[in-house]
Design an enzyme around this catalytic site. Structure first.
Site, PDB file in Angstrom:
ATOM      1  N   CYS A 333     -17.853 -54.194  -8.225  1.00  0.00           N
ATOM      2  CA  CYS A 333     -18.448 -52.872  -8.406  1.00  0.00           C
ATOM      3  C   CYS A 333     -19.968 -52.926  -8.315  1.00  0.00           C
ATOM      4  CB  CYS A 333     -18.011 -52.266  -9.732  1.00  0.00           C
ATOM      5  SG  CYS A 333     -18.232 -53.360 -11.145  1.00  0.00           S
ATOM      6  N   HIS A 794     -18.707 -52.986 -15.935  1.00  0.00           N
ATOM      7  CA  HIS A 794     -18.408 -52.182 -14.752  1.00  0.00           C
ATOM      8  C   HIS A 794     -19.650 -51.389 -14.367  1.00  0.00           C
ATOM      9  CE1 HIS A 794     -15.975 -50.040 -11.880  1.00  0.00           C
ATOM     10  NE2 HIS A 794     -16.276 -48.869 -12.421  1.00  0.00           N
TER      11      HIS A 794
END
Length: 834
Positions: A333, A794
């Site tokens: 990510c 994330h």
């Protein structure tokens, strides 16, 4: 014999059977994101094993003449929702206990069910040959083609092989020095923070030697970033082989490097070796949870995770050009977020997408290994809209949620990730990484691959002016350096809700002593203006060597912008370490503005009446003889400077003009004279006409010249690089890539004169190419991080498109309802032109 049999017989020598070690690209097109599941399937060249979508296979045939391709098409049978897949950013429901794929305790490999059809297609007429057709063909044709087809079907694709290698690559070998490592009883104890290199005072990329506890900076990258090689130099001097990277120590281990074995290694006695210097890594196990478990716990909490992902809102999915999602390849990510932002910048669009046909036509025989090709492929995939389509319906399973999620087919940047991460100890793995470090890494690669033509990284490049004032003499020195990012400190002591934070800390301590569960802590509110002020306030230097007083003294350093870039990147320095060595992220909310005016921070240069620190050489180190002899220079200091990538003659000058007073003084001289036209010219001593032992016409190893020329540089450029590094090929290659701007403007022939005029007519080489303009900006994107540290968590990004904020959360692309601008990590501004 049929026509097809005859064609196969004629091309039989070009049809190969995959062998161990062959790279088989049967999952993805080299030029697009077409796959066997795409419309038209994938064509795999039966000679090179490269894969091509229907749009590009004829291009490959026309360029290579290769006629036989294995055509693979797959049709999805069912789609099973994988409850453990956190690729979309949703908190995982099952706790993995091991960072691995496809093994017990690790992450399961998603196994979707497909019906696969394969056949051989012969170009240019696209004649099809199935396995049944082969049965009636001559034995030699049937055997070779069948073996090739079976081999291609059985072979692991490159993407699968890389995935396994990436995760297995985290398993390092035990160092041969670990068991019997000698540690000195020197009383050294290492604090949990405040480290700096013992030579150059660098405060990042630091390595502690496990023999004596000395701390030095890591290797210097080709563009001048990273460290200054002092840890490596210390090993070469001391022979102490093992060092641990400060900042990577966790209960599970740390990054340990063996200079003798030239690799990252395991140290089974690391807790013992660290304890020798007062670092008790095992005390962090009192949490009874691994870093993965800690991350899952923080991901599942209400707060940062939900706010940044806007989980409380029903977000409207968006589709179309520039609105393409990216698949999470396993903690990728950080890469997804950075590349989404970069390809909203016109420079990157123009360089790679507008010129895509030119780039593809000039691609080498293996385009999967070509940087420009893979970046152009990624940029086109993001901007074209071809892959901005809704993900396939999950099926008729009633337990499957029909809530609109915004998931797209998107693109899976496997080739791109493998290429940009190749050879890098972090980005080649599937571990979570720092988005800021990846952005700089990618900019480095762009710089390295844009030696000629347009360089999109210039959009970020700016000059920083550092003014150092000697407090004893009040005289000043000005230097400039290139940078690509502004790093803003976070002054926690200036939070506007300090009373609330102190009260929460008091309640936390009470709950801890009573065994009660702690209540949710408030988030510190930090004004953006305070962060900016902390950046611009004067810094005190305690060990500054002043040429005015010829001694070390105190000085102040003031940093300002010597130029303002077209696009400004601001990093909020949220990540730090606690007293227990646990890496942590500051939980802060910063009121980052939509518009920014930095005009007041523009550098003003030397002021009227301001005296500069003298560039005075020490008394000549001469013998009493009539004939002038070369002074004795400190070879150790010269060597250290050379290892940092500076030209030999410049290093000798630095040591001479600072009177052999040490590396700090010499380094200050180098940084203050890097822009001098004669910076790397031979040192001329008083009373002599040329530098001893070195002349402009000294012989150079012809094989070294040939090697550098083969990399695309001219003979003049190769000559200059070798002379600057004392004819050491490896250092010359590093040097040449760190002086690209200087080399691009080079018009000097090998004899040392301009081919078009006399030496006196030559202009000094220009400095780095930077753009400049008003210091007024508007926010157009930001990247946010959720989690406790850069090693886990994330990333998502928000980008402003057509006055609408859009959230890019891997494969989810939606209209943003409440962009959390106060919780960002990296902010991207573009210049406002009035």
């Amino acid at each position: 014999m049929t026509e097809v049999s005859e064609i196969l017989m004629s091309v039989l020598s070009t049809i190969r059977v995959p062998r161990p070690g062959d790279r088989v690209h049967k999952d993805e097109c080299a030029f697009s994101f077409a796959s066997p599941e795409s419309e038209g399937g994938l064509y795999v060249c039966m000679n090179s094993f490269l894969g091509f979508g229907s749009k590009y296979v004829e291009r490959h045939y026309a360029k290579t003449g290769q006629r036989a391709y294995l055509h693979i098409t797959r049709t999805r049978k069912t789609q099973k929702e994988d409850e453990n897949n956190s690729g979309s950013g949703d908190p995982p429901k099952k706790k993995p206990t091991r960072l691995a794929i496809g093994i017990e305790g690790g992450f399961d490999v998603e196994q979707e069910q497909y019906e696969e059809e394969v056949k051989v297609v012969l170009f240019p007429d696209q004649q099809e040959v199935t396995s049944e057709d082969l049965a009636s063909m001559p034995d030699v044709v049937r055997e070779r083609v069948s073996l090739s087809m079976a081999g291609l079907q059985a072979a692991d694709s490159v993407s699968h092989t890389l995935q396994v290698q990436q995760w297995d690559g985290e398993v390092r070998q035990e160092s041969k020095h670990a068991a019997e490592l000698k540690q000195l009883d020197n009383g050294v104890k290492i604090p949990p923070s405040g480290w700096k290199c013992e030579v150059c005072d660098l405060q990042e990329n630091l390595w502690m030697n496990l023999t004596d506890g000395k701390i030095f900076c890591g290797r210097r990258y080709f563009d001048g970033t990273g460290g200054n090689n002092h840890a490596l130099l210390y090993y070469q001097q001391s022979g102490y082989p093992l060092a641990v990277k400060l900042g990577t120590i966790t209960p599970d281990g740390a990054d340990v490097y063996s200079y003798d074995e030239d690799d990252m290694v395991l140290d089974s006695k690391l807790p013992e070796h660290l304890s020798h210097f007062g670092i008790d890594m095992m005390t962090m196990e009192k949490t009874e949870r691994t870093m993965t478990e800690l991350e899952i716990a923080v991901n599942q909490r209400v707060g940062e995770w939900e706010v940044i992902q806007e989980s409380g809102s029903t977000l409207r999915p968006l589709w179309g050009p520039g609105l393409t999602g990216m698949k999470n390849l396993g903690n990728s990510c950080y890469l997804n977020s950075v590349m989404q932002v970069l390809f909203t910048i016109p420079d990157f669009q123009t360089k790679y997408v507008s010129n895509i046909d030119k780039i593809f036509n000039a691609a080498p025989s293996d385009p999967t290994q070509d940087f420009k090709t893979q970046v152009a492929k990624l940029g086109y995939g993001l901007l074209s809209g071809e892959y901005s389509k809704s993900a396939p319906d999950p099926g008729d399973d009633p337990s499957t949620s029909t809530e609109p999620r915004g998931d797209q087919v998107g693109i899976a940047p496997r080739m791109f990730k493998a290429l940009v991460g190749r050879g890098h100890p972090e980005f080649s793995t599937n571990r979570q990484q720092d988005a800021q470090e990846f952005l700089l890494h990618f900019i480095n690669m762009v710089e390295r691959n844009c030696r000629s033509g347009m360089n999109p990284s210039e959009a970020f490049r700016f000059l920083v002016e550092e003014k150092i004032v000697c407090q004893q003499s009040q005289k000043a020195k000005y230097t400039q350096r290139v940078d690509y990012m502004v790093q803003l400190p976070v002054p926690m002591d200036q939070a506007t809700n300090m009373e609330e934070l102190q009260e929460a800390e008091r309640r936390r301590e009470e709950a801890e002593s009573s065994g009660a569960p702690p209540s949710a802590a408030p988030r510190a509110q930090i004004p953006f203006a305070v962060c900016l002020a902390a950046l611009s306030e004067p810094e005190t230097l305690t060990d500054f060597w002043s040429s005015a007083v010829q001694a070390k003294t105190t000085a102040t350093k003031i940093t300002r912008f010597a130029s303002f870039p077209d696009h400004l990147v601001i990093q909020i320095k949220k990540f730090t370490f606690g007293l227990d060595w646990v890496p942590k992220k500051l939980d802060v909310s910063i009121d980052v503005p939509d518009t920014l005016d930095l005009s007041a921070l523009r550098a003003m240069g030397q002021q009227p009446g301001e005296e500069l620190l003298p560039e005075v050489a020490p008394p000549p180190l001469m013998t009493p003889d009539v004939e002038v002899k070369a002074p004795v220079l400190d070879d150790s200091t010269v060597s250290q400077l050379c290892e940092m990538g500076f030209p030999l003659e410049a290093c000798r000058k630095a040591v001479y003009y600072t009177g052999n007073t040490g590396i700090d003084a010499a380094m200050n001289w180098v940084m203050g004279h890097m822009e001098d036209p004669d910076f790397s010219a031979p040192l001329v001593y008083p009373g002599s006409s040329s530098a001893p032992g070195t002349t402009p016409t000294e012989s150079l190893p012809e094989e070294h010249l040939a090697t550098i020329i083969s990399m695309g540089f001219s003979r003049d450029q190769a000559t200059r690089a070798l002379r600057a590094t004392n004819n050491v090929l490896e250092r010359a290659v590093d040097w040449i890539f760190s002086h690209l701007d200087d080399l691009e403007s080079m018009d000097v022939s090998e004899g040392g004169r301009s081919e078009g005029g006399s030496e006196t007519s030559r202009e000094p080489p220009p400095g780095p190419c930077v753009r400049d303009g008003p210091g007024k900006y508007e926010l157009f994107a930001f990247i946010s991080h959720m989690g406790t540290s850069t090693m886990c968590g994330h990333y998502v990004c928000h980008i402003k498109k057509d006055q609408q904020w859009v959230i890019f959360n891997d494969q989810k692309v939606c209209a943003s309802e409440k962009p959390p601008k106060d919780l960002g990590y990296l902010y991207f501004y573009r210049r406002v032109v009035e």
